[in-house]
Design a protein around this motif. Structure first.
Motif, PDB file in Angstrom:
ATOM      1  N   GLY A 182       0.814  -1.214   0.000  1.00 42.98           N
ATOM      2  CA  GLY A 182       0.000   0.000   0.000  1.00 42.98           C
ATOM      3  C   GLY A 182       0.844   1.259   0.000  1.00 42.98           C
ATOM      4  O   GLY A 182       0.591   2.202  -0.759  1.00 42.98           O
ATOM      5  N   ILE A 183       1.872   1.295   0.848  1.00 38.70           N
ATOM      6  CA  ILE A 183       2.752   2.461   0.888  1.00 38.70           C
ATOM      7  C   ILE A 183       3.513   2.604  -0.421  1.00 38.70           C
ATOM      8  O   ILE A 183       3.785   3.713  -0.890  1.00 38.70           O
ATOM      9  N   GLY A 184       3.852   1.468  -1.042  1.00 38.92           N
ATOM     10  CA  GLY A 184       4.526   1.535  -2.330  1.00 38.92           C
ATOM     11  C   GLY A 184       3.694   2.230  -3.391  1.00 38.92           C
ATOM     12  O   GLY A 184       4.215   2.988  -4.217  1.00 38.92           O
ATOM     13  N   LEU A 192      -9.831  -1.684   4.497  1.00 42.01           N
ATOM     14  CA  LEU A 192     -10.292  -0.530   3.734  1.00 42.01           C
ATOM     15  C   LEU A 192      -9.182   0.510   3.609  1.00 42.01           C
ATOM     16  O   LEU A 192      -9.002   1.128   2.548  1.00 42.01           O
ATOM     17  N   ALA A 193      -8.402   0.678   4.694  1.00 42.40           N
ATOM     18  CA  ALA A 193      -7.280   1.623   4.633  1.00 42.40           C
ATOM     19  C   ALA A 193      -6.255   1.178   3.601  1.00 42.40           C
ATOM     20  O   ALA A 193      -5.739   1.988   2.825  1.00 42.40           O
ATOM     21  N   PHE A 249      -3.769   1.362  -1.911  1.00 40.53           N
ATOM     22  CA  PHE A 249      -3.508   0.680  -3.173  1.00 40.53           C
ATOM     23  C   PHE A 249      -4.011   1.486  -4.358  1.00 40.53           C
ATOM     24  O   PHE A 249      -3.247   1.871  -5.247  1.00 40.53           O
ATOM     25  N   TYR A 250      -5.301   1.743  -4.375  1.00 46.45           N
ATOM     26  CA  TYR A 250      -5.934   2.285  -5.580  1.00 46.45           C
ATOM     27  C   TYR A 250      -5.696   3.778  -5.742  1.00 46.45           C
ATOM     28  O   TYR A 250      -5.392   4.251  -6.837  1.00 46.45           O
ATOM     29  N   GLY A 251      -5.827   4.523  -4.653  1.00 40.05           N
ATOM     30  CA  GLY A 251      -5.595   5.955  -4.753  1.00 40.05           C
ATOM     31  C   GLY A 251      -4.149   6.287  -5.076  1.00 40.05           C
ATOM     32  O   GLY A 251      -3.865   7.162  -5.902  1.00 40.05           O
TER      33      GLY A 251
END
Length: 289
Positions: free
Chosen positions: A41-43, A88-89, A94-96
């Motif tokens: 996610g951070i990536g 959800l976080a 991921f997507y944003g």
């Protein structure tokens, strides 16, 4: 031919070894908190930072560190306040993150797909001296924080409520882990790429857990495996002409599978009961009269 006679290969090796050491040192806390996928996610958020850097004609590494750290802290605060669930976080990250990154890269003057692929999958052989300095300094800072604050970080990862009752600054330590994860992901994007960096955080730790018991020994074994895979990955990629990041991750996964199979075989051998041939009593001797 010795590949390390070239400066770019030496820089690649140094950068890979720094990441191979720092990523598992942080990853063990993420695994302990069951947040193994947070690196992915951070990536994706870091990709937005790369897009900002390319759009503003600034260093993508620096802007990626800033954006990824801000995103990681925001997600940690949301998780702490309970306003959104963990999955959800991660979905928002991921997507944003990847959507914003692709859009900003498209708006920048450098629209080359090769530039975007270099950050997604790594391009360690094109690492400049400046990039290497940034990787080295930030990698050492992350490694020092993970080692020096190990007791406190272990406490909040093992039992956050107990750590809070004990007087530890739980929120500050959680934010520290989030920022360290963002920094590690960002500096590792030149090594293994933003889409593969999470593997270098998690896989060595998973392999070490197969053969170690204590937290300290697991961390040491994971760091040793991370350094070994990073060094061998750079050398093997140079020999067979493959992507450095992918080669490192494949070696790490191969190491995990090898350790897991050997550990399972050893446990099966130890569980096998030691059977001895049962002593057969001699038949009764019947004396004839």
């Amino acid at each position: 031919m010795n590949l390390f006679q070239y400066d770019f290969m030496i820089r690649a090796l140094i950068g890979a070894l720094v990441i191979g050491l720092a990523a598992p040192a942080l990853g063990i806390y993420l695994v302990q908190r069951k947040m193994s996928l947070i690196g992915d996610g951070i990536g994706h958020v870091a990709l937005t930072g790369v897009g900002v850097g390319l759009l503003l004609d600034r260093s993508p590494v620096i802007t990626a560190v800033i954006v990824a750290a801000a995103g990681a802290v925001a997600i940690e605060l949301l998780r702490e306040r309970g306003r959104t669930s963990g999955d959800l976080a991660l979905a928002l990250l991921f997507y944003g993150g990847i959507a914003g990154g692709v859009m900003l890269v498209g708006l920048s003057s450098n629209r080359s797909n090769a530039s975007l692929m270099a950050y997604l999958f790594g391009s360690l052989t094109t690492t400049s001296r400046t990039d290497l300095v940034v990787i080295g300094v930030l990698g050492v800072v992350v490694l020092a924080a993970m080692l020096l604050l190990r007791p406190a970080l272990f406490a909040i990862c093992h039992d956050e409520e107990y750590a809070r009752v004990s007087g530890l600054p739980v929120r500050a330590l959680n934010i520290l882990i989030a920022i360290a994860a963002a920094v590690t992901v960002t500096i590792a994007m030149r090594t293994v790429g933003l889409l593969l960096v999470s593997a270098l955080m998690v896989v060595p730790v998973a392999a070490a857990q197969q053969v170690t018991r204590g937290f300290r020994s697991t961390m040491a074994a994971a760091m040793a495996l991370g350094v070994l895979c990073a060094g061998l990955g750079v050398w093997l990629a140079g020999e067979i002409d493959t992507a450095v990041g992918a080669t490192i991750v494949v070696l790490a996964i191969a190491g995990f599978l090898t350790v897991a199979v050997c550990a399972a075989a050893w446990r099966a051998i130890r569980r096998r009961p030691f059977t001895r041939t049962a002593e057969v009593e001699p038949p009764d001797v019947i004396l004839e009269r």
